[in-house]
Design a protein around this motif. Structure first.
Motif, PDB file in Angstrom:
ATOM      1  N   ASP A  47       0.828  -1.208   0.000  1.00  0.00           N
ATOM      2  CA  ASP A  47       0.000   0.000   0.000  1.00  0.00           C
ATOM      3  C   ASP A  47       0.866   1.263   0.000  1.00  0.00           C
ATOM      4  O   ASP A  47       1.973   1.255   0.525  1.00  0.00           O
ATOM      5  CB  ASP A  47      -0.905  -0.009   1.230  1.00  0.00           C
ATOM      6  CG  ASP A  47      -1.793   1.221   1.284  1.00  0.00           C
ATOM      7  OD1 ASP A  47      -2.478   1.488   0.291  1.00  0.00           O
ATOM      8  OD2 ASP A  47      -1.788   1.914   2.321  1.00  0.00           O
ATOM      9  N   TYR A  48       0.337   2.360  -0.570  1.00  0.00           N
ATOM     10  CA  TYR A  48       1.129   3.601  -0.679  1.00  0.00           C
ATOM     11  C   TYR A  48       1.412   4.231   0.674  1.00  0.00           C
ATOM     12  O   TYR A  48       2.389   4.941   0.847  1.00  0.00           O
ATOM     13  CB  TYR A  48       0.430   4.601  -1.609  1.00  0.00           C
ATOM     14  CG  TYR A  48      -0.729   5.368  -1.007  1.00  0.00           C
ATOM     15  CD1 TYR A  48      -0.636   6.739  -0.787  1.00  0.00           C
ATOM     16  CD2 TYR A  48      -1.905   4.713  -0.661  1.00  0.00           C
ATOM     17  CE1 TYR A  48      -1.697   7.441  -0.259  1.00  0.00           C
ATOM     18  CE2 TYR A  48      -2.958   5.410  -0.130  1.00  0.00           C
ATOM     19  CZ  TYR A  48      -2.862   6.775   0.070  1.00  0.00           C
ATOM     20  OH  TYR A  48      -3.908   7.460   0.607  1.00  0.00           O
ATOM     21  N   GLN A  49       0.499   3.972   1.667  1.00  0.00           N
ATOM     22  CA  GLN A  49       0.734   4.557   2.987  1.00  0.00           C
ATOM     23  C   GLN A  49       1.285   3.525   3.966  1.00  0.00           C
ATOM     24  O   GLN A  49       2.159   3.812   4.766  1.00  0.00           O
ATOM     25  CB  GLN A  49      -0.589   5.080   3.555  1.00  0.00           C
ATOM     26  CG  GLN A  49      -0.944   6.468   3.078  1.00  0.00           C
ATOM     27  CD  GLN A  49      -1.994   7.088   3.974  1.00  0.00           C
ATOM     28  OE1 GLN A  49      -2.951   6.432   4.374  1.00  0.00           O
ATOM     29  NE2 GLN A  49      -1.811   8.333   4.315  1.00  0.00           N
ATOM     30  N   GLN A  50       0.715   2.327   3.919  1.00  0.00           N
ATOM     31  CA  GLN A  50       0.964   1.376   4.994  1.00  0.00           C
ATOM     32  C   GLN A  50       1.952   0.284   4.623  1.00  0.00           C
ATOM     33  O   GLN A  50       2.252  -0.583   5.449  1.00  0.00           O
ATOM     34  CB  GLN A  50      -0.364   0.731   5.427  1.00  0.00           C
ATOM     35  CG  GLN A  50      -1.404   1.758   5.763  1.00  0.00           C
ATOM     36  CD  GLN A  50      -2.652   1.119   6.325  1.00  0.00           C
ATOM     37  OE1 GLN A  50      -2.599   0.190   7.109  1.00  0.00           O
ATOM     38  NE2 GLN A  50      -3.792   1.615   5.916  1.00  0.00           N
ATOM     39  N   GLY A  51       2.437   0.283   3.361  1.00  0.00           N
ATOM     40  CA  GLY A  51       3.384  -0.737   2.952  1.00  0.00           C
ATOM     41  C   GLY A  51       2.776  -2.117   3.043  1.00  0.00           C
ATOM     42  O   GLY A  51       1.612  -2.317   2.695  1.00  0.00           O
ATOM     43  N   ASP A  52       3.588  -3.082   3.535  1.00  0.00           N
ATOM     44  CA  ASP A  52       3.106  -4.455   3.605  1.00  0.00           C
ATOM     45  C   ASP A  52       2.165  -4.678   4.779  1.00  0.00           C
ATOM     46  O   ASP A  52       1.444  -5.676   4.816  1.00  0.00           O
ATOM     47  CB  ASP A  52       4.298  -5.414   3.716  1.00  0.00           C
ATOM     48  CG  ASP A  52       4.985  -5.612   2.375  1.00  0.00           C
ATOM     49  OD1 ASP A  52       4.272  -5.588   1.359  1.00  0.00           O
ATOM     50  OD2 ASP A  52       6.213  -5.786   2.351  1.00  0.00           O
TER      51      ASP A  52
ATOM     52  N   PRO B 129      -1.250   0.913  -4.701  1.00  0.00           N
ATOM     53  CA  PRO B 129       0.217   0.856  -4.682  1.00  0.00           C
ATOM     54  C   PRO B 129       0.807   2.254  -4.764  1.00  0.00           C
ATOM     55  O   PRO B 129       0.147   3.183  -5.239  1.00  0.00           O
ATOM     56  CB  PRO B 129       0.566   0.017  -5.915  1.00  0.00           C
ATOM     57  CG  PRO B 129      -0.660  -0.067  -6.734  1.00  0.00           C
ATOM     58  CD  PRO B 129      -1.822   0.321  -5.905  1.00  0.00           C
ATOM     59  N   PRO B 130       2.068   2.437  -4.321  1.00  0.00           N
ATOM     60  CA  PRO B 130       2.706   3.768  -4.297  1.00  0.00           C
ATOM     61  C   PRO B 130       2.702   4.446  -5.664  1.00  0.00           C
ATOM     62  O   PRO B 130       2.501   5.659  -5.756  1.00  0.00           O
ATOM     63  CB  PRO B 130       4.138   3.479  -3.846  1.00  0.00           C
ATOM     64  CG  PRO B 130       4.123   2.126  -3.256  1.00  0.00           C
ATOM     65  CD  PRO B 130       2.931   1.391  -3.779  1.00  0.00           C
ATOM     66  N   GLU B 131       2.909   3.655  -6.751  1.00  0.00           N
ATOM     67  CA  GLU B 131       2.974   4.252  -8.098  1.00  0.00           C
ATOM     68  C   GLU B 131       1.663   4.958  -8.439  1.00  0.00           C
ATOM     69  O   GLU B 131       1.650   6.050  -8.990  1.00  0.00           O
ATOM     70  CB  GLU B 131       3.245   3.181  -9.163  1.00  0.00           C
ATOM     71  CG  GLU B 131       4.455   2.316  -8.895  1.00  0.00           C
ATOM     72  CD  GLU B 131       4.075   1.094  -8.090  1.00  0.00           C
ATOM     73  OE1 GLU B 131       4.384   1.113  -6.874  1.00  0.00           O
ATOM     74  OE2 GLU B 131       3.480   0.152  -8.613  1.00  0.00           O
ATOM     75  N   VAL B 132       0.554   4.271  -8.098  1.00  0.00           N
ATOM     76  CA  VAL B 132      -0.758   4.848  -8.401  1.00  0.00           C
ATOM     77  C   VAL B 132      -0.965   6.131  -7.614  1.00  0.00           C
ATOM     78  O   VAL B 132      -1.438   7.139  -8.146  1.00  0.00           O
ATOM     79  CB  VAL B 132      -1.883   3.831  -8.088  1.00  0.00           C
ATOM     80  CG1 VAL B 132      -3.245   4.464  -8.309  1.00  0.00           C
ATOM     81  CG2 VAL B 132      -1.733   2.584  -8.931  1.00  0.00           C
ATOM     82  N   SER B 135       1.014   8.929  -9.270  1.00  0.00           N
ATOM     83  CA  SER B 135       0.456   9.467 -10.514  1.00  0.00           C
ATOM     84  C   SER B 135      -0.835  10.236 -10.228  1.00  0.00           C
ATOM     85  O   SER B 135      -1.109  11.239 -10.880  1.00  0.00           O
ATOM     86  CB  SER B 135       0.232   8.355 -11.540  1.00  0.00           C
ATOM     87  OG  SER B 135      -0.828   7.527 -11.137  1.00  0.00           O
ATOM     88  N   LEU B 136      -1.610   9.764  -9.220  1.00  0.00           N
ATOM     89  CA  LEU B 136      -2.816  10.506  -8.830  1.00  0.00           C
ATOM     90  C   LEU B 136      -2.444  11.904  -8.364  1.00  0.00           C
ATOM     91  O   LEU B 136      -3.069  12.897  -8.753  1.00  0.00           O
ATOM     92  CB  LEU B 136      -3.555   9.777  -7.713  1.00  0.00           C
ATOM     93  CG  LEU B 136      -4.500   8.659  -8.123  1.00  0.00           C
ATOM     94  CD1 LEU B 136      -5.189   8.100  -6.884  1.00  0.00           C
ATOM     95  CD2 LEU B 136      -5.537   9.167  -9.109  1.00  0.00           C
ATOM     96  N   ALA B 137      -1.404  11.974  -7.517  1.00  0.00           N
ATOM     97  CA  ALA B 137      -0.969  13.262  -6.979  1.00  0.00           C
ATOM     98  C   ALA B 137      -0.501  14.171  -8.112  1.00  0.00           C
ATOM     99  O   ALA B 137      -0.784  15.374  -8.135  1.00  0.00           O
ATOM    100  CB  ALA B 137       0.145  13.055  -5.961  1.00  0.00           C
ATOM    101  N   LYS B 138       0.205  13.564  -9.097  1.00  0.00           N
ATOM    102  CA  LYS B 138       0.721  14.335 -10.220  1.00  0.00           C
ATOM    103  C   LYS B 138      -0.441  14.935 -11.038  1.00  0.00           C
ATOM    104  O   LYS B 138      -0.442  16.104 -11.379  1.00  0.00           O
ATOM    105  CB  LYS B 138       1.590  13.426 -11.111  1.00  0.00           C
ATOM    106  CG  LYS B 138       2.760  14.146 -11.726  1.00  0.00           C
ATOM    107  CD  LYS B 138       3.882  13.182 -12.107  1.00  0.00           C
ATOM    108  CE  LYS B 138       3.466  12.223 -13.211  1.00  0.00           C
ATOM    109  NZ  LYS B 138       4.523  11.214 -13.472  1.00  0.00           N
ATOM    110  N   HIS B 139      -1.441  14.047 -11.315  1.00  0.00           N
ATOM    111  CA  HIS B 139      -2.595  14.518 -12.077  1.00  0.00           C
ATOM    112  C   HIS B 139      -3.343  15.618 -11.330  1.00  0.00           C
ATOM    113  O   HIS B 139      -3.769  16.598 -11.935  1.00  0.00           O
ATOM    114  CB  HIS B 139      -3.557  13.356 -12.365  1.00  0.00           C
ATOM    115  CG  HIS B 139      -3.005  12.389 -13.365  1.00  0.00           C
ATOM    116  ND1 HIS B 139      -2.387  12.787 -14.522  1.00  0.00           N
ATOM    117  CD2 HIS B 139      -2.957  11.037 -13.358  1.00  0.00           C
ATOM    118  CE1 HIS B 139      -1.975  11.718 -15.196  1.00  0.00           C
ATOM    119  NE2 HIS B 139      -2.311  10.635 -14.506  1.00  0.00           N
ATOM    120  N   ALA B 140      -3.489  15.433 -10.029  1.00  0.00           N
ATOM    121  CA  ALA B 140      -4.203  16.426  -9.221  1.00  0.00           C
ATOM    122  C   ALA B 140      -3.465  17.765  -9.276  1.00  0.00           C
ATOM    123  O   ALA B 140      -4.084  18.822  -9.440  1.00  0.00           O
ATOM    124  CB  ALA B 140      -4.326  15.935  -7.785  1.00  0.00           C
TER     125      ALA B 140
END
Lengths: 250, 157
Positions: A47-52, B129-132, B135-140
């Motif tokens: 996850d982008y915030q919480q990782g694994d 996932p971090p990539e998404v 890219s969301l932040a970039k678009h915003a």
């Protein structure tokens, strides 16, 4: 339709029907859980915030959902038993309670383990979501204790059914607690306006786990109801015939 | 046990359960309704002075100051209207970072700063996932920039 329902309510018919259904539920449940475990632990991205650490969701959410689903099953079965005097419905309610209690315990425990690193606390007294889920556990325990304290089965059925139905108020409170009050717990991810707020690779294993847990829960409930029916009908002829037919000492 | 004693036990258990449930519910209401103070209220001086309460807000970007070799940390919280400096000494949750929504529990210090004894992080209901997220932040950001440009165009004579 009505003949089907009447047949379903007859204990020997239910006993045989459940025997046929249980393996299907158990196998579907285990297959779904196997896929969900692989998908959740290996295939889903961190996850982008919480990782694994977010991966505990694959146990926490199914357990929390079942803790409420089991209570509704119990309360509705108890209500049917109370209103239509259907003994089989009381048997279903009684058989569901310990399972629901364990799922509630599992939800609280995994939530606590998740909360420690993410929120920074094992437990927050007074948080509406946490407190209402804890009250659910107390309701299950109260229901089980009440049943066990009354020897007369018919009386135990009636008294505990009232408790189960009164306690059902708590279920919507749990669900909406994160919207009504300020809770540490975030809002709903799956059932929300604009669709689920979770990407597909994370979502599919989660749905598989939710349905897998539900099937396994169904299989466990049915086995427990069968045992409960055997005990309640122990003096009935069909049980005695069943016992002598299978060769066990009568 | 005699049946009558069992009934009494059952009624007693039910009463105790109901009592616990009521107390916990009251506590939930109380803590969240009474002891949660908005930052703009604190800024107006409406914070309780003699007891603990909670404040919640976003950690302001580039406001986190750590003492080297110490767990002491200072940061600024905002509710988009007012700001509040928070002092905290202890282990911060994993999710603590600038821009993150957090809840601090503590009381007002003498210097107008909030002295927290507990810092809790909130996360949102989004999982990706971090990539998404990037890219969301970039678009915003791109969208916001485009809007600002359009607005600037509009006010031009």
């Amino acid at each position: 339709m009505w003949t089907f329902l009447h047949k379903l309510a007859s204990p020997p018919h239910f006993y045989r029907l459940a025997e046929k259904i249980i393996p299907w539920f158990a196998v579907s449940g285990l297959v779904l859980i196997a896929y969900g475990t692989w998908g959740g632990l290996f295939n889903a991205p961190p996850d982008y915030q919480q990782g694994d650490a977010f991966r505990i969701i694959y146990v926490h959410v199914p357990a929390a959902y079942l803790s409420m689903m089991a209570y509704m099953t119990m309360a509705i079965a108890a209500g049917i038993g109370l209103i239509w005097r259907m003994k089989l419905a009381h048997a279903v309610a009684a058989a569901t309670a310990p399972l629901g209690a364990w799922f509630t315990f599992l939800a609280l425990m995994t939530g606590s383990i998740w909360g420690r690193p993410m929120w920074g606390t094992w437990w927050e007294w007074g948080d509406p979501r946490l407190t209402s889920e804890l009250i659910l556990l107390f309701l299950y325990i109260g229901y089980i204790a009440l049943r066990n304290s009354i020897d007369d089965l018919a009386k135990a059925d009636k008294a505990s059914a009232v408790l189960a139905m009164v306690g059902a108020v708590n279920v919507p409170i749990i669900h909406y607690s994160v919207e009504w009050w300020s809770s540490l717990h975030q809002g709903p991810t799956l059932i929300r306006k604009g669709g689920p707020a979770i990407v597909g690779d994370m979502l599919w294993p989660l749905l598989a786990m939710i349905f897998g847990f539900t099937f396994v829960f169904g299989a466990l409930v049915l086995s427990r109801v069968r045992a409960e029916v055997l005990f309640r009908e122990r003096r009935a002829r069909w049980v005695r015939e069943l016992v002598s037919a299978t060769g066990a000492p009568a | 046990m005699k049946p009558r004693q069992q009934r009494m036990l059952a009624v007693g258990l039910a009463a105790v359960g109901l009592l616990i449930a009521t107390v916990l519910t009251m506590q939930a209401f109380e803590k969240n309704m009474m002891f949660y103070v908005e930052i703009s209220e604190v800024a107006k001086g409406n914070a309780p002075e003699d007891r603990n309460f909670r404040v919640g807000g976003l950690v302001v970007e580039e406001s986190v100051v750590r003492e080297p070799g110490d767990l002491q940390v200072q940061f600024t919280l905002t509710d988009m209207e007012a700001e509040l400096d928070v002092l905290f000494s202890g282990v911060l949750p994993d999710l603590f970072r600038e821009g993150q929504g957090i809840i601090a529990h503590g009381r007002m210090g003498d210097n107008g700063k909030f002295v927290a004894d507990k810092v809790l992080a909130k996360h949102d209901e989004n999982y990706m996932p971090p990539e998404v997220a990037e890219s969301l932040a970039k678009h915003a950001a791109a969208k916001a920039a485009a809007q600002a440009e359009a607005a600037a165009e509009a006010v031009k004579p």
